[in-house]
Design an enzyme around this catalytic site. Sequence first.
Site, PDB file in Angstrom:
ATOM      1  N   ASN A 235      46.278   1.557  80.705  1.00 35.90           N
ATOM      2  CA  ASN A 235      46.142   2.109  79.354  1.00 35.90           C
ATOM      3  C   ASN A 235      45.561   0.987  78.490  1.00 35.90           C
ATOM      4  O   ASN A 235      46.285   0.071  78.110  1.00 35.90           O
ATOM      5  CB  ASN A 235      47.517   2.552  78.828  1.00 35.90           C
ATOM      6  CG  ASN A 235      47.454   3.023  77.390  1.00 35.90           C
ATOM      7  OD1 ASN A 235      46.361   3.183  76.831  1.00 35.90           O
ATOM      8  ND2 ASN A 235      48.606   3.243  76.782  1.00 35.90           N
ATOM      9  N   TRP A 236      44.275   1.101  78.236  1.00 28.80           N
ATOM     10  CA  TRP A 236      43.607   0.020  77.481  1.00 28.80           C
ATOM     11  C   TRP A 236      43.930   0.075  75.994  1.00 28.80           C
ATOM     12  O   TRP A 236      43.561  -0.814  75.245  1.00 28.80           O
ATOM     13  CB  TRP A 236      42.092   0.098  77.682  1.00 28.80           C
ATOM     14  CG  TRP A 236      41.634  -0.431  79.018  1.00 28.80           C
ATOM     15  CD1 TRP A 236      42.401  -1.014  79.976  1.00 28.80           C
ATOM     16  CD2 TRP A 236      40.290  -0.435  79.531  1.00 28.80           C
ATOM     17  NE1 TRP A 236      41.627  -1.385  81.047  1.00 28.80           N
ATOM     18  CE2 TRP A 236      40.327  -1.045  80.797  1.00 28.80           C
ATOM     19  CE3 TRP A 236      39.062   0.005  79.030  1.00 28.80           C
ATOM     20  CZ2 TRP A 236      39.173  -1.216  81.578  1.00 28.80           C
ATOM     21  CZ3 TRP A 236      37.916  -0.153  79.801  1.00 28.80           C
ATOM     22  CH2 TRP A 236      37.989  -0.759  81.061  1.00 28.80           C
ATOM     23  N   LYS A 237      44.556   1.151  75.552  1.00 30.14           N
ATOM     24  CA  LYS A 237      44.859   1.327  74.121  1.00 30.14           C
ATOM     25  C   LYS A 237      43.569   1.137  73.305  1.00 30.14           C
ATOM     26  O   LYS A 237      42.505   1.533  73.775  1.00 30.14           O
ATOM     27  CB  LYS A 237      45.983   0.382  73.702  1.00 30.14           C
ATOM     28  CG  LYS A 237      47.203   0.521  74.645  1.00 30.14           C
ATOM     29  CD  LYS A 237      48.421  -0.197  74.191  1.00 30.14           C
ATOM     30  CE  LYS A 237      49.550   0.041  75.191  1.00 30.14           C
ATOM     31  NZ  LYS A 237      50.804  -0.556  74.789  1.00 30.14           N
TER      32      LYS A 237
ATOM     33  N   HIS B 124      52.501   9.062  73.994  1.00 26.25           N
ATOM     34  CA  HIS B 124      52.786   7.615  74.046  1.00 26.25           C
ATOM     35  C   HIS B 124      53.611   7.215  72.822  1.00 26.25           C
ATOM     36  O   HIS B 124      53.413   7.737  71.725  1.00 26.25           O
ATOM     37  CB  HIS B 124      51.478   6.821  74.092  1.00 26.25           C
ATOM     38  CG  HIS B 124      51.693   5.390  74.455  1.00 26.25           C
ATOM     39  ND1 HIS B 124      52.137   4.469  73.543  1.00 26.25           N
ATOM     40  CD2 HIS B 124      51.577   4.738  75.634  1.00 26.25           C
ATOM     41  CE1 HIS B 124      52.277   3.295  74.153  1.00 26.25           C
ATOM     42  NE2 HIS B 124      51.935   3.433  75.421  1.00 26.25           N
TER      43      HIS B 124
ATOM     44  N   GLU C  47      58.772   4.673  79.487  1.00 22.85           N
ATOM     45  CA  GLU C  47      58.373   3.456  78.784  1.00 22.85           C
ATOM     46  C   GLU C  47      59.378   3.171  77.657  1.00 22.85           C
ATOM     47  O   GLU C  47      59.223   3.701  76.541  1.00 22.85           O
ATOM     48  CB  GLU C  47      56.981   3.621  78.174  1.00 22.85           C
ATOM     49  CG  GLU C  47      55.885   3.834  79.181  1.00 22.85           C
ATOM     50  CD  GLU C  47      54.528   3.389  78.626  1.00 22.85           C
ATOM     51  OE1 GLU C  47      53.854   2.630  79.321  1.00 22.85           O
ATOM     52  OE2 GLU C  47      54.162   3.782  77.511  1.00 22.85           O
TER      53      GLU C  47
ATOM     54  N   GLY D 101      54.647  -4.206  75.183  1.00 23.39           N
ATOM     55  CA  GLY D 101      53.898  -5.257  74.506  1.00 23.39           C
ATOM     56  C   GLY D 101      54.749  -6.422  74.030  1.00 23.39           C
ATOM     57  O   GLY D 101      54.297  -7.233  73.227  1.00 23.39           O
TER      58      GLY D 101
ATOM     59  N   SER E 160      55.507  -4.078  79.597  1.00 30.32           N
ATOM     60  CA  SER E 160      55.363  -5.491  79.999  1.00 30.32           C
ATOM     61  C   SER E 160      55.286  -5.670  81.522  1.00 30.32           C
ATOM     62  O   SER E 160      55.818  -6.637  82.068  1.00 30.32           O
ATOM     63  CB  SER E 160      56.496  -6.337  79.406  1.00 30.32           C
ATOM     64  OG  SER E 160      56.445  -6.291  77.991  1.00 30.32           O
TER      65      SER E 160
ATOM     66  N   GLY F  44      49.693  -1.767  80.095  1.00 29.73           N
ATOM     67  CA  GLY F  44      48.904  -2.030  78.894  1.00 29.73           C
ATOM     68  C   GLY F  44      48.191  -3.362  79.002  1.00 29.73           C
ATOM     69  O   GLY F  44      47.159  -3.496  79.656  1.00 29.73           O
ATOM     70  N   GLY F  45      48.760  -4.393  78.383  1.00 26.88           N
ATOM     71  CA  GLY F  45      48.122  -5.708  78.271  1.00 26.88           C
ATOM     72  C   GLY F  45      47.558  -6.250  79.574  1.00 26.88           C
ATOM     73  O   GLY F  45      46.414  -6.740  79.614  1.00 26.88           O
TER      74      GLY F  45
HETATM   75  P1  13P Z   1      52.284  -3.285  77.874  1.00 27.07           P
HETATM   76  O1  13P Z   1      52.040  -3.289  79.379  1.00 27.07           O
HETATM   77  O2  13P Z   1      51.250  -4.058  77.113  1.00 27.07           O
HETATM   78  O3  13P Z   1      53.689  -3.658  77.561  1.00 27.07           O
HETATM   79  O4  13P Z   1      52.089  -1.767  77.395  1.00 27.07           O
HETATM   80  C1  13P Z   1      52.754  -0.779  78.069  1.00 27.07           C
HETATM   81  C2  13P Z   1      52.240   0.530  77.616  1.00 27.07           C
HETATM   82  O5  13P Z   1      52.467   0.925  76.491  1.00 27.07           O
HETATM   83  C3  13P Z   1      51.419   1.299  78.544  1.00 27.07           C
HETATM   84  O6  13P Z   1      51.209   2.586  78.063  1.00 27.07           O
END
Ligand code: 13P
Length: 251
Positions: free
Chosen positions: A9-11, A95, A166, A172, A212, A233-234
Amino acid sequence: MRKALFIANWKMNKKIAEARKFCEEFLPLLDNVTDVETVICPPFTCLHVLSAALQGSPVKLGAQDLFWEDKGAYTGEISASMLLDAACEFVIVGHSERRQIVGENDTVINRKLKAALDASLLPVLCIGETLQERENSMAMEVVKEQLHRDLRDIELSEGQLLIAYEPVWAIGTGVNASSDDVRKMIAFVRECLAKMFSQSLADSVRILYGGSVNEENIKMFLSKEEIDGALVGGASLQAESFAKIVRYKEI
Ligand code: 13P
């Protein structure tokens, strides 16, 4: 056997040139990876370029959101049929960043799930508690409520739904949930699904963990039978780190 699934998920990250570069670096790193499924959910603006870059590769394409109507006067929105047109197979729904920052509620999420399912997109329903809810021992109750409200009046067949657990406090923050807590919550989610639908449906749903996740902790999560993969995410923004996550068996 549920196949392990890793979703990036690149957001709100990456412009077109960066997305293209990611694919150039990432796809060769997947050589000889078997038994896992990989999906990238870029921002809408990168869907087109990614659909071309991923063609012929085992990596599938997803979107981060959708609107529930098919077309019309809905400024700024993107429909399920538009996502199909852009070669998406998956779509993230509900999300916590959309719940908390944009103010999406369970009624909206329920409509979006219905729209995704009607279009035969695979929705990835995100659920999870806040830190305060966990500290007040309400995590399971909150997750159960989300499942009931988000999936209200929805009929499901096997393989039509994905869930990502999540916990909001793990997103994050660099503070991941313990694999034992995740294992317990995912088992609970499966129990809820069995009561709401059927045991066979519940057994068929892949339930991922997100919050994370990185190359250091992925193996710990995937060593638990209940955890079917990760929504990342990250750590999905760098080709090398996301490839290591997908290749967790070799770590
Ligand atoms: P992180 O991996 O950056 O914590 O984000 C998780 C997330 O929200 C994936 O949708």
